[in-house]
Write an enzyme that holds these catalytic residues in place. Sequence first.
Site, PDB file in Angstrom:
ATOM      1  N   SER A 279       0.822  -1.194   0.000  1.00 31.59           N
ATOM      2  CA  SER A 279       0.000   0.000   0.000  1.00 31.59           C
ATOM      3  C   SER A 279       0.853   1.239   0.000  1.00 31.59           C
ATOM      4  O   SER A 279       1.785   1.378   0.789  1.00 31.59           O
ATOM      5  CB  SER A 279      -0.911  -0.014   1.219  1.00 31.59           C
ATOM      6  N   LYS A 280       0.501   2.166  -0.904  1.00 35.00           N
ATOM      7  CA  LYS A 280       1.240   3.424  -0.948  1.00 35.00           C
ATOM      8  C   LYS A 280       0.940   4.226   0.300  1.00 35.00           C
ATOM      9  O   LYS A 280       1.665   5.110   0.678  1.00 35.00           O
ATOM     10  CB  LYS A 280       0.848   4.228  -2.176  1.00 35.00           C
ATOM     11  N   ARG A 281      -0.180   3.880   0.951  1.00 40.75           N
ATOM     12  CA  ARG A 281      -0.539   4.609   2.167  1.00 40.75           C
ATOM     13  C   ARG A 281       0.390   4.258   3.328  1.00 40.75           C
ATOM     14  O   ARG A 281       0.510   4.968   4.274  1.00 40.75           O
ATOM     15  CB  ARG A 281      -1.997   4.360   2.539  1.00 40.75           C
ATOM     16  N   GLY A 283       3.315   4.507   3.094  1.00 40.36           N
ATOM     17  CA  GLY A 283       4.289   5.599   3.020  1.00 40.36           C
ATOM     18  C   GLY A 283       5.710   5.115   2.885  1.00 40.36           C
ATOM     19  O   GLY A 283       6.556   5.784   2.327  1.00 40.36           O
TER      20      GLY A 283
END
Length: 356
Positions: A279-281, A283
């Site tokens: 997930s790009k979330r 970070g």
Amino acid sequence: MLFTRRCVQCLTAVGNRQVIRCCSAAQGEVRVRFAPSPTGFLHLGGLRTALYNYIFAKKYGGVFILRLEDTDQSRLVPGAAESIEDMLEWAGLPPDESPRRGGSVGPYLQSQRLDLYNQTAKQLVESNHAYYCFCSSQRLDLLKKEAVRSGQIPRYDNRCRHLRAEQVQEKLAQGVPHVIRFRLEEGVEPFQDLIFGKNHHDVAQVEGDPVVRKADGFPTYHLANIVDDHYMRISHVLRGSEWLISTSKHLLMYRALGWKPPTFGHLPLLMNKDGSKLSKRQGDIFIQSFQRDGVLPEALLDITTNCGSGFNTNRIGRRIDELISEFNPEKITTHSALIDLEKLPEFNRIHLQHQH
Ligand code: GLU
């Protein structure tokens, strides 16, 4: 799935040789591209796609191109375009041709190639492979709602296919907003994917005619992508497997334009160790974060290839020249690559030791 040894250029089955190219001299050079949209910063999944393209190009004496697909102007992230190229350079995967470096088939930014897309869209309309669509967004919304209500997959009903030439001229003269749609033909021919083998999706059965030029005059991904792959003389398209289902549509467009398509190879997804989506979330999968945290680019490339396939053996500590020499595209499998980022410090340590 392992496929029989085939020439990477023409897919002819060839003998048990290490180099699986039988006709490259006759067919022209290997040219591959990494084509991200600058709608976000470079993350691990993107780096992996770039890396496989890079090592494929270097293995076969070819050219690695960076093309930025910035046709969705509403989703552009400021600074992303520059950063993507910076990160490729940092990682040790410098493109041979790119927005920054230039090259003989540029520009390498799609928003600077609008004439080419318009010209191709016009060519498709003139040969009756595409048509003007004047349907309002209200009508399209209604179609969607009705489909959902009756439990069907929403799709455009191809209504404007049936407009008469005078009707089209009249609406154009009145300045009615319009898009251009590609006429999907039935009877898609199967294609041989370098990784997934024989494949085909009868798109006309499941989709309405896709938009190729939007009302704002910009092309959609599908049009810009094939136009550029053609004019940039791309020999192999190596991209994420999420694009596999779009390839039949692209092949119909190549056929309509009378262009020879490139060879396709779809790379399986990169996922977390437990099989969940990266997930790009989180970070922490952005390349800039690894750079900031002192991760060596060599360690990052090594861990990215180590969890996946494409090599005869897996071992820790390979540097880019070794990745290139040990790469074997036949060994790329269709199942997802599971990355264990907890092992990154170990990879980093090994590569640090190499440097001393
Ligand atoms: N712009 C597309 C992406 O970001 C490119 C897909 C392709 O390589 O054809 O995934």
